[in-house]
Design an enzyme around this catalytic site. Structure first.
Site, mmCIF file in Angstrom:
data_model
loop_
_atom_site.group_PDB
_atom_site.id
_atom_site.type_symbol
_atom_site.label_atom_id
_atom_site.label_comp_id
_atom_site.label_asym_id
_atom_site.label_seq_id
_atom_site.Cartn_x
_atom_site.Cartn_y
_atom_site.Cartn_z
ATOM 1 N N VAL A 198 -0.865 -3.198 10.356
ATOM 2 C CA VAL A 198 -0.245 -2.903 11.645
ATOM 3 C C VAL A 198 -0.826 -3.718 12.800
ATOM 4 O O VAL A 198 -0.275 -3.703 13.887
ATOM 5 C CB VAL A 198 -0.332 -1.395 11.986
ATOM 6 C CG1 VAL A 198 0.515 -0.573 11.045
ATOM 7 C CG2 VAL A 198 -1.776 -0.898 11.981
ATOM 8 N N LYS A 238 -9.318 3.064 -2.179
ATOM 9 C CA LYS A 238 -9.659 2.372 -0.926
ATOM 10 C C LYS A 238 -10.990 2.872 -0.372
ATOM 11 O O LYS A 238 -11.177 4.078 -0.141
ATOM 12 C CB LYS A 238 -8.535 2.599 0.084
ATOM 13 C CG LYS A 238 -8.644 1.826 1.390
ATOM 14 C CD LYS A 238 -7.389 2.080 2.229
ATOM 15 C CE LYS A 238 -7.326 1.250 3.493
ATOM 16 N NZ LYS A 238 -6.071 1.478 4.247
ATOM 17 N N GLU A 294 0.845 -1.212 0.000
ATOM 18 C CA GLU A 294 0.000 0.000 0.000
ATOM 19 C C GLU A 294 0.881 1.264 0.000
ATOM 20 O O GLU A 294 1.979 1.258 0.583
ATOM 21 C CB GLU A 294 -0.851 -0.041 1.283
ATOM 22 C CG GLU A 294 -1.784 1.124 1.505
ATOM 23 C CD GLU A 294 -2.538 0.987 2.847
ATOM 24 O OE1 GLU A 294 -2.189 0.110 3.675
ATOM 25 O OE2 GLU A 294 -3.479 1.774 3.070
ATOM 26 N N CYS A 342 -5.438 -2.936 1.979
ATOM 27 C CA CYS A 342 -5.209 -3.094 3.416
ATOM 28 C C CYS A 342 -6.484 -3.264 4.241
ATOM 29 O O CYS A 342 -7.108 -4.304 4.216
ATOM 30 C CB CYS A 342 -4.322 -1.974 3.934
ATOM 31 S SG CYS A 342 -3.467 -2.468 5.450
#
Ligand code: ACM
Length: 264
Positions: free
Chosen positions: A170, A110, A39, A143
């Site tokens: 993350v 996105k 990304e 993501c």
């Protein structure tokens, strides 16, 4: 055909450094037909403020980064899906772009922005495109879209065989557990190209993954090293939507009962 994901650490708002770090991995992946990059690969993730993000972003139609990828595709007869910090006039989008030898083919923006992305980016306004390529039909997610099963379902029901998923994950292990399940329930191939490294308080979790329509993990990277993962697949395997000999993943749905949760 051969799929690949490149796992590395793009540099924060330093395209020159990113291209230098990326090139050895592109060279190592050059046998692949479709390569997936992380990304926001042209900008890095943890941009400090909006002016810096705007300066790091590029328009799809005038991007030194996408030009570089297209030249690589021309040289190696492949295609690339990359995460892309996209600028359109004053708007910023967290996009994924499919590039071939002639340049950008399709852009996905996105839909589901994560945490502070909401301060910088405009939510996607181009729907969920599925593009017909010589080897099969390709959809894209970025993501945190991983957490919304409706989007994966919608792409699969539009005929996507392969879903490319540039990521900067993350939350350790969560998406990586979900990807083989999304692949299995929708009977598609998924390639998650995640990044590694640390930017400020954020540490990215690696474990890029390629999953099959049977829910198998065909390839998976470690958490913290730059690498290329690959898998040889038959995209036609995604045409078989039977979960059991008597259960079709789409035809057995009860959209009449799901209400607004049921994509039609
Ligand atoms: C994310 O969507 N980059 C976590």
């Amino acid at each position: 055909m051969r799929l690949a994901a490149i796992q590395f650490a793009p540099a924060l708002h330093d395209l020159h450094a990113t291209l230098g770090a990326l090139q050895p991995h592109l060279d190592a992946a050059c046998e692949a037909d479709l390569i997936v990059l992380p990304e926001l690969c042209n900008s890095g993730y943890n941009l400090p403020d909006r002016p810096t993000a705007l300066a790091a972003a590029e328009p799809v139609a005038a991007s030194a980064f996408l030009d570089h990828l297209a030249a690589f595709c021309a040289q190696h007869h492949c295609e690339i899906v990359t995460g892309f910090c996209e600028r359109e006039r004053e708007a910023l989008y967290n996009s994924a772009v499919l590039v071939d030898a002639n340049g950008p083919v399709e852009t996905y923006r996105k839909l589901h922005l994560f945490m502070n992305e909401k301060d910088f980016f405009t939510p996607g306004d181009r729907g969920l495109p599925v593009v017909e390529r010589p080897y099969g039909r390709v959809g894209m997610q970025v993501c945190f879209d991983w957490a919304f099963p409706e989007a994966w379902r919608a792409l699969a029901m539009q005929g996507a065989d392969i879903i490319a998923h540039p990521s900067n994950l993350v939350l350790p292990g969560r998406c990586q557990r979900a990807i083989p399940i999304h692949a299995m329930l929708n009977r598609v191939f998924i390639i998650t190209g995640n990044r590694i490294g640390t930017e400020g308080a954020l540490t990215f979790t690696g474990q890029s993954i390629i999953a099959s329509p049977a829910g198998e993990v065909l390839a998976e990277a470690a958490q913290d090293n730059a690498c290329v993962i690959t898998a040889v697949i038959d995209p036609n395997a995604a045409h078989d939507k039977m979960l059991t000999p008597r259960n079709h993943a789409f035809d057995d749905r009860r959209a009449d009962v799901y209400g607004s949760a049921g994509a039609s």
